[in-house]
Write an enzyme that holds these catalytic residues in place. Sequence first.
Site, PDB file in Angstrom:
ATOM      1  N   HIS A 149       0.863  -1.177   0.000  1.00  0.00           N
ATOM      2  CA  HIS A 149       0.000   0.000   0.000  1.00  0.00           C
ATOM      3  C   HIS A 149       0.896   1.222   0.000  1.00  0.00           C
ATOM      4  O   HIS A 149       1.718   1.405   0.883  1.00  0.00           O
ATOM      5  CB  HIS A 149      -0.917   0.030   1.219  1.00  0.00           C
ATOM      6  CG  HIS A 149      -1.890   1.172   1.189  1.00  0.00           C
ATOM      7  ND1 HIS A 149      -3.163   1.054   0.660  1.00  0.00           N
ATOM      8  CD2 HIS A 149      -1.774   2.464   1.580  1.00  0.00           C
ATOM      9  CE1 HIS A 149      -3.791   2.210   0.746  1.00  0.00           C
ATOM     10  NE2 HIS A 149      -2.969   3.080   1.299  1.00  0.00           N
ATOM     11  N   CYS A 150       0.739   2.070  -1.011  1.00  0.00           N
ATOM     12  CA  CYS A 150       1.665   3.172  -1.217  1.00  0.00           C
ATOM     13  C   CYS A 150       1.012   4.505  -0.886  1.00  0.00           C
ATOM     14  O   CYS A 150      -0.011   4.863  -1.480  1.00  0.00           O
ATOM     15  CB  CYS A 150       2.156   3.162  -2.672  1.00  0.00           C
ATOM     16  SG  CYS A 150       3.360   4.454  -3.009  1.00  0.00           S
ATOM     17  N   VAL A 151       1.615   5.254   0.045  1.00  0.00           N
ATOM     18  CA  VAL A 151       1.112   6.587   0.353  1.00  0.00           C
ATOM     19  C   VAL A 151       1.356   7.532  -0.820  1.00  0.00           C
ATOM     20  O   VAL A 151       0.729   8.582  -0.926  1.00  0.00           O
ATOM     21  CB  VAL A 151       1.798   7.144   1.619  1.00  0.00           C
ATOM     22  CG1 VAL A 151       1.468   6.298   2.819  1.00  0.00           C
ATOM     23  CG2 VAL A 151       3.306   7.263   1.438  1.00  0.00           C
TER      24      VAL A 151
END
Length: 362
Positions: A149-151
């Site tokens: 999960h990439c900010v």
Amino acid sequence: MISLKWPIAVVLSVTFAVFVTFFGRLPALSLVPKPIQRVRCQLFQIFFIILMAGGEYLYLPAIWHRLTLFAKSTVVLAVLVPYVFLYLSCAADPGYITPDNHAYHMSLYPYDHALFHPGADCKTCGFLKPPRSKHCSVCKRCVAKSDHHCVFINSCVGYGNQHWFILLLASTAVLCTYGGLLGASLLSSSIKEHFIEWSPWHPRRHGLGTYVVMWGWGVQTDIGLGATALLAGMTSPLVWGLLIYTLYLVYCGTTTNESFKWSVYEDDMGDGFAFRRKLSSKRARDLAREPLCPRWPVQPEMALAATDDGKPPPASMQLAGEGEWERVWKLKDVENLYDLGLWDNLGDVFVADYRFGAASFR
């Protein structure tokens, strides 16, 4: 003379924030409660857009009149392309698994009987977890071929958008590098107009102290251009590092999530707690839990397991194998079922429903 203390402090602070944005999976950040993590992801995405747009606002007006037509064209292209790939990365479905597409995602990859075993249920989503999938606690959904999960994009990176994410990293790396080099070139030209003997390639000619002071003078002639060029130059190694690491994982036929799992197995192997066993070609197969994967050229031939006491797995974990469990000590002695070579690995990332060549089958 204007002090550079505050501009440099701001650049260093923003660079650290960029580092956290790119590498937002730091252990310390994982301690943040999930609702706050979701807000943090949204804030970081907004921060990234503001950082790019704000830097370009400070940068481009100061240099536009000094550029040739060709240079202006390349600048426009370098600036716009990351926004396009950012939109595509965010807008694309990363591979969210639903009851409607569950069967499709179950057929994409076989279970390798090492990292992913048949019969594992997602307690939150309420269905069998397809091979290479992972439930994201931030998105609250299972993601096919989950990477992380990439900010950076406020979304997961998975089967549906991994290619856009890689292109986003590549275009951002080029933009930062181009911005840093172009800014340094223009600042160097300004310095040379006042100091004829100036050369950015021969610091020893001026002495290190004078060389740094002259660069500082050049930055002070245009604080916006100098600070933005410095920020771009300091940020580019971070982006290139993440891009190279991501491409390395593609080369290895794995994902960030899977690399973490392999690292756990590697620790177990070092302790002597990992075992492997050949799978029987005639083993009974529950097609409801382990469906056939006709597109994948390689089928699992080995099961891998780890125990807590260093003893071989009990009879309940025999997995219809052949022979006895064999202790395995090194990760290189275990084959990654999902690594089919660089070309096919790239095809699986960049081409939807990629069909592997006949030469890949065995």
